[in-house]
Write a protein that holds these residues in place. Structure first.
Motif, PDB file in Angstrom:
ATOM      1  N   UNK A 225     -13.784 -18.687  47.861  1.00 13.01           N
ATOM      2  CA  UNK A 225     -13.839 -17.235  47.947  1.00 13.01           C
ATOM      3  C   UNK A 225     -12.779 -16.591  48.810  1.00 13.01           C
ATOM      4  N   UNK A 226     -11.732 -17.343  49.175  1.00 13.60           N
ATOM      5  CA  UNK A 226     -10.690 -16.759  50.012  1.00 13.60           C
ATOM      6  C   UNK A 226      -9.738 -15.876  49.209  1.00 13.60           C
ATOM      7  N   UNK A 227      -9.616 -16.146  47.913  1.00 17.87           N
ATOM      8  CA  UNK A 227      -8.700 -15.380  47.078  1.00 17.87           C
ATOM      9  C   UNK A 227      -9.389 -14.923  45.797  1.00 17.87           C
ATOM     10  N   UNK A 228      -8.785 -13.932  45.192  1.00 17.65           N
ATOM     11  CA  UNK A 228      -9.171 -13.520  43.839  1.00 17.65           C
ATOM     12  C   UNK A 228      -7.913 -13.562  42.993  1.00 17.65           C
ATOM     13  N   UNK A 229      -7.852 -14.551  42.116  1.00 11.17           N
ATOM     14  CA  UNK A 229      -6.649 -14.811  41.332  1.00 11.17           C
ATOM     15  C   UNK A 229      -6.828 -14.321  39.895  1.00 11.17           C
ATOM     16  N   UNK A 230      -5.751 -13.730  39.336  1.00 11.38           N
ATOM     17  CA  UNK A 230      -5.777 -13.285  37.943  1.00 11.38           C
ATOM     18  C   UNK A 230      -4.443 -13.622  37.295  1.00 11.38           C
ATOM     19  N   UNK A 231      -4.455 -14.375  36.185  1.00  3.62           N
ATOM     20  CA  UNK A 231      -3.208 -14.608  35.442  1.00  3.62           C
ATOM     21  C   UNK A 231      -2.930 -13.452  34.489  1.00  3.62           C
ATOM     22  N   UNK A 232      -1.657 -13.175  34.243  1.00  4.90           N
ATOM     23  CA  UNK A 232      -1.272 -12.105  33.323  1.00  4.90           C
ATOM     24  C   UNK A 232      -0.118 -12.570  32.451  1.00  4.90           C
ATOM     25  N   UNK A 233       0.038 -11.863  31.302  1.00  5.05           N
ATOM     26  CA  UNK A 233       1.067 -12.233  30.334  1.00  5.05           C
ATOM     27  C   UNK A 233       1.749 -10.973  29.818  1.00  5.05           C
ATOM     28  N   UNK A 234       3.087 -11.003  29.833  1.00  5.02           N
ATOM     29  CA  UNK A 234       3.855  -9.857  29.348  1.00  5.02           C
ATOM     30  C   UNK A 234       3.966  -9.920  27.824  1.00  5.02           C
ATOM     31  N   UNK A 235       3.714  -8.800  27.179  1.00  6.93           N
ATOM     32  CA  UNK A 235       3.986  -8.656  25.736  1.00  6.93           C
ATOM     33  C   UNK A 235       4.654  -7.300  25.521  1.00  6.93           C
ATOM     34  N   UNK A 236       5.286  -7.131  24.356  1.00  6.45           N
ATOM     35  CA  UNK A 236       5.913  -5.869  23.997  1.00  6.45           C
ATOM     36  C   UNK A 236       5.456  -5.490  22.599  1.00  6.45           C
ATOM     37  N   UNK A 237       5.699  -4.242  22.237  1.00  3.31           N
ATOM     38  CA  UNK A 237       5.352  -3.839  20.879  1.00  3.31           C
ATOM     39  C   UNK A 237       6.625  -3.580  20.087  1.00  3.31           C
ATOM     40  N   UNK A 238       6.523  -3.750  18.794  1.00  6.61           N
ATOM     41  CA  UNK A 238       7.662  -3.558  17.910  1.00  6.61           C
ATOM     42  C   UNK A 238       7.678  -2.091  17.450  1.00  6.61           C
ATOM     43  N   UNK A 239       8.834  -1.429  17.485  1.00  5.86           N
ATOM     44  CA  UNK A 239       8.901  -0.047  16.998  1.00  5.86           C
ATOM     45  C   UNK A 239       8.367   0.054  15.574  1.00  5.86           C
ATOM     46  N   UNK A 240       7.665   1.119  15.319  1.00  7.88           N
ATOM     47  CA  UNK A 240       6.985   1.272  14.027  1.00  7.88           C
ATOM     48  C   UNK A 240       7.931   1.143  12.846  1.00  7.88           C
ATOM     49  N   UNK A 241       9.164   1.592  13.020  1.00  8.45           N
ATOM     50  CA  UNK A 241      10.116   1.541  11.913  1.00  8.45           C
ATOM     51  C   UNK A 241      10.504   0.118  11.534  1.00  8.45           C
ATOM     52  N   UNK A 242      10.238  -0.860  12.442  1.00  6.58           N
ATOM     53  CA  UNK A 242      10.677  -2.243  12.188  1.00  6.58           C
ATOM     54  C   UNK A 242       9.493  -3.205  12.029  1.00  6.58           C
ATOM     55  N   UNK A 243       8.278  -2.671  11.901  1.00  7.55           N
ATOM     56  CA  UNK A 243       7.100  -3.528  11.828  1.00  7.55           C
ATOM     57  C   UNK A 243       7.177  -4.503  10.666  1.00  7.55           C
ATOM     58  N   UNK A 244       7.733  -4.083   9.563  1.00  9.45           N
ATOM     59  CA  UNK A 244       7.793  -4.938   8.378  1.00  9.45           C
ATOM     60  C   UNK A 244       9.053  -5.800   8.329  1.00  9.45           C
ATOM     61  N   UNK A 245       9.889  -5.709   9.358  1.00 10.41           N
ATOM     62  CA  UNK A 245      11.119  -6.505   9.355  1.00 10.41           C
ATOM     63  C   UNK A 245      10.799  -7.975   9.605  1.00 10.41           C
ATOM     64  N   UNK A 246      11.734  -8.821   9.204  1.00 13.00           N
ATOM     65  CA  UNK A 246      11.554 -10.262   9.392  1.00 13.00           C
ATOM     66  C   UNK A 246      11.430 -10.605  10.875  1.00 13.00           C
ATOM     67  N   UNK A 247      12.206  -9.929  11.715  1.00  7.45           N
ATOM     68  CA  UNK A 247      12.181 -10.226  13.146  1.00  7.45           C
ATOM     69  C   UNK A 247      10.801  -9.915  13.750  1.00  7.45           C
ATOM     70  N   UNK A 248      10.298  -8.741  13.436  1.00  6.64           N
ATOM     71  CA  UNK A 248       8.991  -8.360  14.002  1.00  6.64           C
ATOM     72  C   UNK A 248       7.876  -9.256  13.472  1.00  6.64           C
ATOM     73  N   UNK A 249       7.917  -9.600  12.211  1.00  7.58           N
ATOM     74  CA  UNK A 249       6.869 -10.455  11.657  1.00  7.58           C
ATOM     75  C   UNK A 249       6.866 -11.830  12.300  1.00  7.58           C
ATOM     76  N   UNK A 250       8.037 -12.331  12.691  1.00 11.12           N
ATOM     77  CA  UNK A 250       8.093 -13.660  13.298  1.00 11.12           C
ATOM     78  C   UNK A 250       7.815 -13.618  14.800  1.00 11.12           C
ATOM     79  N   UNK A 251       7.948 -12.454  15.396  1.00 10.92           N
ATOM     80  CA  UNK A 251       7.785 -12.369  16.858  1.00 10.92           C
ATOM     81  C   UNK A 251       6.483 -11.687  17.285  1.00 10.92           C
ATOM     82  N   UNK A 252       5.760 -11.078  16.367  1.00 11.51           N
ATOM     83  CA  UNK A 252       4.627 -10.224  16.746  1.00 11.51           C
ATOM     84  C   UNK A 252       3.346 -10.609  16.011  1.00 11.51           C
ATOM     85  N   UNK A 253       2.218 -10.201  16.567  1.00 13.05           N
ATOM     86  CA  UNK A 253       0.913 -10.331  15.934  1.00 13.05           C
ATOM     87  C   UNK A 253       0.265  -8.954  15.872  1.00 13.05           C
ATOM     88  N   UNK A 254      -0.821  -8.880  15.106  1.00 10.55           N
ATOM     89  CA  UNK A 254      -1.555  -7.623  14.947  1.00 10.55           C
ATOM     90  C   UNK A 254      -0.618  -6.477  14.552  1.00 10.55           C
TER      91      UNK A 254
END
Length: 625
Positions: A225-254
């Protein structure tokens, strides 16, 4: 050439629409103590490499080399050594910015014997964070071996120091990291921003190695109980105009909502960015489920085991391998799958949505833009990602005197109480001290021993207080045993302090001397009395065979005492006899009266007694005919 500021996520803005908020430059203070013209406190920026002395200070003398002033070459061929001589202060090397990476400057200064490196900016601008080189230059072997602290100072301060040194003045400096991290209470809250990607080069290798090495310390701190630890992960979103691009499909989910760069920076081979996002999500969900079961420290086991059993290089970076690791640790796999959800669906994922929200810094923390990053007590850690360095930083986040034992080990800090008791009060005889070791140094604080609180300034005195104070070192009062008898000057009531007991005189602390009652004629004052002094008391006797009566301080003869005694006995006997005669007389009188009354009652039934009056005879009245 300008030094690069590290692996910032801005390089991926071609694919995502993430907008940076604010990058915070973490600072510490430096204090110039000489010459007089430079005395004062100045700001400097902590480098993101080496080992900043979080919670501590470092005093040294500043040297500006006459050659190789940008430290882009080693100092082996220069007729100067930065190693301090015995009894001398450590050396801080001042170098100029430019021509090579910050890390190379620090490495050359360290090899030259410097205890710290100061880099003077080459133009007037706000301070920046000195970071390690970007990926194409980050494979140098020395990067993980830099151990000296580093700081960037302003151009104006650098120029002032150089001028003082050129004038033959000694420049002494104190680098101070004691307040570089907040330390408000007895618990440290820290975040670790990481990535499941193990193919991003030296930085990925270093963070995996750090997780393995730091796991034991992290789990001890978390379990107790000496610490309270939380892991985090950086993600980014793909601009709407490129959602259907090959790059976004291979790099993104949802549908482009959560993205990560390609691990190998090559879209045509290996794993894709979306594989990294899914594994990041799985690690975040593992922590969520483990935390709900009150065992958040299991995250360290999972991430460590996954990196060993499921590496990308062996083509095992898969859900099947991850599930085997989860099952071996004993965490509910179904709950984790529910948390992950359908990453192909056009919906938001609550876990990753929250991660993107936390990624934007609030208050003094700033945005998280460098991976990996530690945030301790809402302040970004700067320095080498090393077990010892990070543990020092976490320990600096505890309020003084509340640090766990792991922070006071020899590997982490130096116990200042071992030398001259830290300048604090101590009682060697009772093995008591007011010196209390803390991560930042010692404090002089009167102790509490066996429920007894000592009070005082902690430096010159500490006195036991409370009802049990005499149980500990006799309350600091005088105490002595002689001839089988013990006397003490300790009084339970602290307001009375130390008071010599009756029969003694003195201050009650250092000494109590026996009072000679016979010499001072305070006892045995009768003419026939003889006085003998004893330790803490006296004895009285009488001459001529007389008997001493202490309560009256007088002498009487044994014969008088015997006569007195027999007279007293005869009085008692006569008293008892008189009481018996009186009792018998009363008894006889009462019996006689009782018998007389009974006899008179019986005789009255057969004949009138003289004491009875004549009974009148009544005649019937005569009527007229």
């Amino acid at each position: 050439m300008r030094e690069k500021l590290g692996f910032l996520v801005g390089v991926w803005l071609l694919l995502c629409g993430f907008c940076f908020g604010r990058f915070v430059v973490e600072k510490n203070n430096l204090k110039l103590t000489s010459p007089d013209s430079l005395k004062g406190v100045y700001e400097c920026a902590i480098g993101n490499f080496g080992v900043p002395q979080y919670g501590g200070t470092l005093v040294g003398t500043v040297i500006y080399p006459k050659a190789n002033q940008k430290a882009c070459k080693g100092f082996d061929g220069v007729d100067i050594s930065f190693k301090s001589r015995p009894g001398g202060l450590p050396t801080f090397v001042l170098v100029d910015r430019g021509d090579c990476y910050f890390t190379l400057k620090a490495w050359n200064a360290q090899n030259g014997g410097a205890a710290a490196i100061l880099v003077a900016d080459d133009k007037d601008e706000p301070l920046i964070t000195m970071d390690t080189p970007e990926e194409e230059n980050a494979d140098a072997d020395y990067l993980q071996n830099i151990t000296i602290p580093s700081a960037l100072i302003s151009k104006s301060l650098g120029d002032s120091i150089k001028k003082a040194i050129s004038n033959g003045e000694m420049v002494n400096m104190n680098l101070d990291w004691t307040e570089a991290l907040p330390h408000p209470d007895e618990r440290v809250e820290y975040e670790f921003w990481t990535n499941s990607n193990d193919e991003c080069g030296p930085k990925c290798d270093s963070q995996i190695e750090f997780i393995k090495n730091f796991k034991g310390a992290a789990q001890i701190l978390e379990q107790k109980g000496y610490t309270q630890f939380t892991p985090h992960y950086i993600t980014w979103y793909c601009p709407e105009a490129f959602v259907l691009s090959k790059q976004c499909k291979s790099q993104c989910i949802n549908h482009g909502r959560y993205c990560a760069p390609d691990p190998e920076q090559d879209f045509s081979k290996g794993y894709d960015g979306k594989d990294v996002v899914v594994q990041n999500l799985r690690q975040a969900c593992f922590y969520k489920v483990a935390n709900e079961s009150k065992k958040p420290w299991l995250w360290w086991d999972y991430v460590t085991d996954f990196s060993i059993r499921c590496p990308m290089k062996e083509k095992k970076y898969t859900k099947e391998c991850a599930d085997q690791v989860i099952q071996s640790i004993g965490v509910d796999l179904k709950k984790i799958d529910i948390c992950i959800g359908d990453h192909e669906a056009d919906v938001e994922n609550e876990v990753l949505k929250a991660e993107q929200h936390v990624q934007i810094g609030k208050g003094s923390r700033g945005d998280v833009t460098i991976l990996p990053t530690l945030v301790i007590n809402n302040r970004q850690y700067r320095g080498k990602l090393d077990k010892g360095a990070v543990l020092k930083a976490i320990c600096a986040g505890f309020e003084e005197t509340t640090e766990p034992a792991i922070c006071l080990s020899e590997d982490v800090e130096t116990n200042e109480c071992l030398e001259n008791n830290g300048g604090c009060w101590q009682d060697r005889a009772a093995n008591l001290t007011a010196c209390k070791d803390t991560f930042r140094g010692r404090v002089c604080e009167c102790p509490m021993v066996q429920g007894v609180k000592f009070v005082g300034d902690g430096y010159t005195h500490c006195n036991a207080s409370g009802s049990l104070r005499c149980e500990i070192n006799n309350g600091g009062c005088w105490k002595k045993t002689q001839d089988g008898t013990t006397f003490s000057a300790c009084v339970e009531d602290r307001s009375q302090g130390c008071k010599c007991p009756p029969g003694f005189k003195g201050d009650g602390v250092n000494s109590c001397e026996d009072v000679d009652e016979c010499k001072d004629k305070v006892a045995c004052q009768c003419p026939e009395c003889k006085c003998k002094n004893t330790w803490g008391s006296y004895e009285c006797s009488c001459s001529g065979g007389l008997l001493y009566m202490r309560e009256h301080d007088t002498c009487i003869s044994n014969a008088a005492r015997a006569e007195y005694s027999w007279s007293f006995v005869w009085i008692i006997i006569l008293g008892l006899a008189t009481a018996g005669v009186a009792g018998y007389a009363i008894y006889k009188y009462r019996i006689r009266r009782y018998m007389d009354s009974e006899i008179r009652a019986i005789m009255a039934q057969y004949m009138p007694l003289d004491s009875q009056a004549d009974i009148p005879v009544h005649h019937a009245p005569r009527g007229d005919i």
